[in-house]
Motif scaffolding. Structure first.
Motif, PDB file in Angstrom:
ATOM      1  N   THR A 176       0.796  -1.228   0.000  1.00  0.00           N
ATOM      2  CA  THR A 176       0.000   0.000   0.000  1.00  0.00           C
ATOM      3  C   THR A 176       0.828   1.278   0.000  1.00  0.00           C
ATOM      4  O   THR A 176       0.284   2.368   0.140  1.00  0.00           O
ATOM      5  CB  THR A 176      -0.931   0.015   1.227  1.00  0.00           C
ATOM      6  OG1 THR A 176      -0.129  -0.117   2.411  1.00  0.00           O
ATOM      7  CG2 THR A 176      -1.936  -1.118   1.167  1.00  0.00           C
ATOM      8  N   ARG A 230      -4.677  -0.741 -11.653  1.00  0.00           N
ATOM      9  CA  ARG A 230      -5.167  -0.518 -10.291  1.00  0.00           C
ATOM     10  C   ARG A 230      -6.398  -1.372 -10.003  1.00  0.00           C
ATOM     11  O   ARG A 230      -6.515  -1.983  -8.927  1.00  0.00           O
ATOM     12  CB  ARG A 230      -5.483   0.957 -10.079  1.00  0.00           C
ATOM     13  CG  ARG A 230      -4.275   1.865 -10.203  1.00  0.00           C
ATOM     14  CD  ARG A 230      -4.620   3.318  -9.948  1.00  0.00           C
ATOM     15  NE  ARG A 230      -4.883   3.583  -8.531  1.00  0.00           N
ATOM     16  CZ  ARG A 230      -5.045   4.800  -8.027  1.00  0.00           C
ATOM     17  NH1 ARG A 230      -4.980   5.867  -8.822  1.00  0.00           N
ATOM     18  NH2 ARG A 230      -5.270   4.969  -6.749  1.00  0.00           N
ATOM     19  N   ARG A 231      -7.306  -1.435 -10.959  1.00  0.00           N
ATOM     20  CA  ARG A 231      -8.514  -2.251 -10.762  1.00  0.00           C
ATOM     21  C   ARG A 231      -8.157  -3.726 -10.624  1.00  0.00           C
ATOM     22  O   ARG A 231      -8.709  -4.443  -9.778  1.00  0.00           O
ATOM     23  CB  ARG A 231      -9.484  -2.043 -11.929  1.00  0.00           C
ATOM     24  CG  ARG A 231     -10.255  -0.739 -11.880  1.00  0.00           C
ATOM     25  CD  ARG A 231     -11.390  -0.740 -12.873  1.00  0.00           C
ATOM     26  NE  ARG A 231     -10.921  -0.685 -14.243  1.00  0.00           N
ATOM     27  CZ  ARG A 231     -10.712   0.436 -14.917  1.00  0.00           C
ATOM     28  NH1 ARG A 231     -10.928   1.610 -14.326  1.00  0.00           N
ATOM     29  NH2 ARG A 231     -10.291   0.413 -16.165  1.00  0.00           N
ATOM     30  N   GLU A 234      -6.755  -4.350  -7.195  1.00  0.00           N
ATOM     31  CA  GLU A 234      -7.801  -4.351  -6.175  1.00  0.00           C
ATOM     32  C   GLU A 234      -8.589  -5.654  -6.206  1.00  0.00           C
ATOM     33  O   GLU A 234      -8.960  -6.200  -5.161  1.00  0.00           O
ATOM     34  CB  GLU A 234      -8.729  -3.153  -6.389  1.00  0.00           C
ATOM     35  CG  GLU A 234      -8.060  -1.822  -6.082  1.00  0.00           C
ATOM     36  CD  GLU A 234      -8.859  -0.631  -6.589  1.00  0.00           C
ATOM     37  OE1 GLU A 234      -9.961  -0.860  -7.147  1.00  0.00           O
ATOM     38  OE2 GLU A 234      -8.388   0.511  -6.439  1.00  0.00           O
ATOM     39  N   ASP A 239      -8.005  -4.961  -0.099  1.00  0.00           N
ATOM     40  CA  ASP A 239      -7.513  -3.792   0.636  1.00  0.00           C
ATOM     41  C   ASP A 239      -5.987  -3.694   0.645  1.00  0.00           C
ATOM     42  O   ASP A 239      -5.430  -2.671   1.045  1.00  0.00           O
ATOM     43  CB  ASP A 239      -8.023  -3.834   2.079  1.00  0.00           C
ATOM     44  CG  ASP A 239      -9.528  -3.637   2.165  1.00  0.00           C
ATOM     45  OD1 ASP A 239     -10.102  -3.105   1.199  1.00  0.00           O
ATOM     46  OD2 ASP A 239     -10.123  -4.030   3.191  1.00  0.00           O
ATOM     47  N   GLN A 243      -3.226   2.586  -3.061  1.00  0.00           N
ATOM     48  CA  GLN A 243      -4.217   3.561  -3.494  1.00  0.00           C
ATOM     49  C   GLN A 243      -3.613   4.946  -3.758  1.00  0.00           C
ATOM     50  O   GLN A 243      -4.093   5.686  -4.594  1.00  0.00           O
ATOM     51  CB  GLN A 243      -5.313   3.690  -2.421  1.00  0.00           C
ATOM     52  CG  GLN A 243      -6.092   2.402  -2.162  1.00  0.00           C
ATOM     53  CD  GLN A 243      -6.899   1.959  -3.356  1.00  0.00           C
ATOM     54  OE1 GLN A 243      -7.378   2.784  -4.130  1.00  0.00           O
ATOM     55  NE2 GLN A 243      -7.029   0.648  -3.529  1.00  0.00           N
ATOM     56  N   ASP A 244      -2.549   5.276  -3.025  1.00  0.00           N
ATOM     57  CA  ASP A 244      -1.954   6.607  -3.122  1.00  0.00           C
ATOM     58  C   ASP A 244      -0.988   6.663  -4.295  1.00  0.00           C
ATOM     59  O   ASP A 244      -0.093   5.819  -4.427  1.00  0.00           O
ATOM     60  CB  ASP A 244      -1.228   6.927  -1.818  1.00  0.00           C
ATOM     61  CG  ASP A 244      -0.771   8.374  -1.756  1.00  0.00           C
ATOM     62  OD1 ASP A 244      -1.384   9.217  -2.446  1.00  0.00           O
ATOM     63  OD2 ASP A 244       0.193   8.655  -1.032  1.00  0.00           O
TER      64      ASP A 244
END
Length: 337
Positions: A176, A230-231, A234, A239, A243-244
């Motif tokens: 993350t 990104r999708r 995920e 989780d 995300q950043d």
């Protein structure tokens, strides 16, 4: 068909051999086997092409199809001289790196080529395009009437050893921490799935297709590729996906020593400004001759699954190391204050 694959242990050549066996062909692979074995179901002739004509002692002749993926003009010359006269069809997997101008999007197979290496000069990583250009020239001169020249672009999908296409989905899935992404939303990416490329090469051999074709994927905007990466991450890890994101501009990246395209401390698929056409050539001719491409999102998902099996945090041939990325993120945030 009796098919001889010069190689058959790595990525594309292995996928060609695998699909050919599955289609019921009689497949032989000439390979050293120093890093991997050929797929199950092939006849494996061990040989090192660095030995010259002696490497082909146990191969025989009269092949319906020969596939060569060589990047060394000296080795390609020997294969053509030994096998070319008796081969019914010859596929040489070249590269779009043979083109002299990478700045023009939409260019086709008639675009000017790099000057080929002189006859007898071995290829090196620095002369990759010139080496492939030389092999194209000698292939057409030796077996031209039965030659299929396949100019591939970046090849992706499961088993990709370059670590380029898989870098981004793997990076988002790995942890993350903040992800550093170049601010190039409208730049082109153009990847062909190794399974689609192998299938078209085999289909073309079965049909006796000759001529020179760009074997490329469709053009996808870099931002669309990043969003899908990104999708996919995920979906794969929930989780645990990053995300950043920060998006330094290209000048900032260059000033801080980030490399283009590939290799250590690089950002894969990011190219210099004069390479607008490098990942945006036309694939129309190959599509008209039967090349079928699966949705690029499917390739990306399969690539991420392969990345997970190989290890998301493994040492990579392309991309930023975690330490380098964290250092750059800290610098960018400090300078943005």
């Amino acid at each position: 068909m009796r098919i001889l694959v010069l190689g058959g242990t790595a990525f594309l050549s292995a996928e060609i051999a695998r699909q050919a066996v599955a289609a019921g062909h009689d497949v032989t692979c000439l390979a050293r086997g120093s890093s991997a074995n050929p797929p199950d179901g092939v006849t494996w002739v061990r040989g090192d092409r660095a030995a010259g004509a002696a490497a082909f002692t146990g191969v025989g002749g009269g092949w319906d199809e020969v596939v060569d993926v060589s990047r060394d003009p000296v080795q390609a010359r020997v294969a053509l001289d030994v096998l070319g006269p008796a081969a019914a069809h010859w596929t040489f997997v070249s590269s779009c790196s043979v083109y002299a101008d990478a700045s023009v999007p939409g260019a086709d197979e008639t675009a000017a080529l790099l000057e080929p290496l002189p006859e007898g000069q071995a290829g090196t990583p620095d002369t990759y395009g010139e080496s492939k250009s030389a092999i194209e020239q000698m292939t057409l001169a030796t077996v031209g009437a039965k030659a299929h020249i396949v100019r591939s672009g970046l090849i992706g999908g499961p088993g990709d050893g370059t670590d380029r296409y898989g870098y981004w989905p793997a990076r988002f899935a790995a942890n993350t921490d903040t992800v550093l992404v170049p601010d190039i939303p409208d730049d082109a990416t153009q990847i062909i799935d190794v399974r689609d490329l192998a299938a078209w090469i085999l289909q073309s051999a079965e049909e006796g297709l000759t001529g020179t074709y760009n074997a490329l994927g469709d053009v996808v905007r870099f931002e669309d590729y990043i969003a899908e990466s990104r999708r996919a991450a995920e979906t794969a890890v929930g989780d645990g996906a990053a995300q950043d994101v920060i998006r330094p501009d290209e000048d900032w990246l260059v000033r801080h020593g980030v490399d283009y395209w590939a290799g250590p401390d690089s950002l894969p698929l990011w190219l210099p400004a004069d390479h607008d056409g490098f990942q945006a050539r036309t694939n129309q001719a190959a599509r008209e001759r039967g090349m079928v491409l699966r949705p690029w999102q499917e390739t990306l998902m399969a690539t991420l699954e392969d990345e997970k099996q190989r290890g998301l945090e493994r040492d990579r041939k392309a991309g930023l190391s975690r330490d380098t990325e964290q250092r750059l993120v800290a610098l960018w945030r400090l300078e943005e204050r």
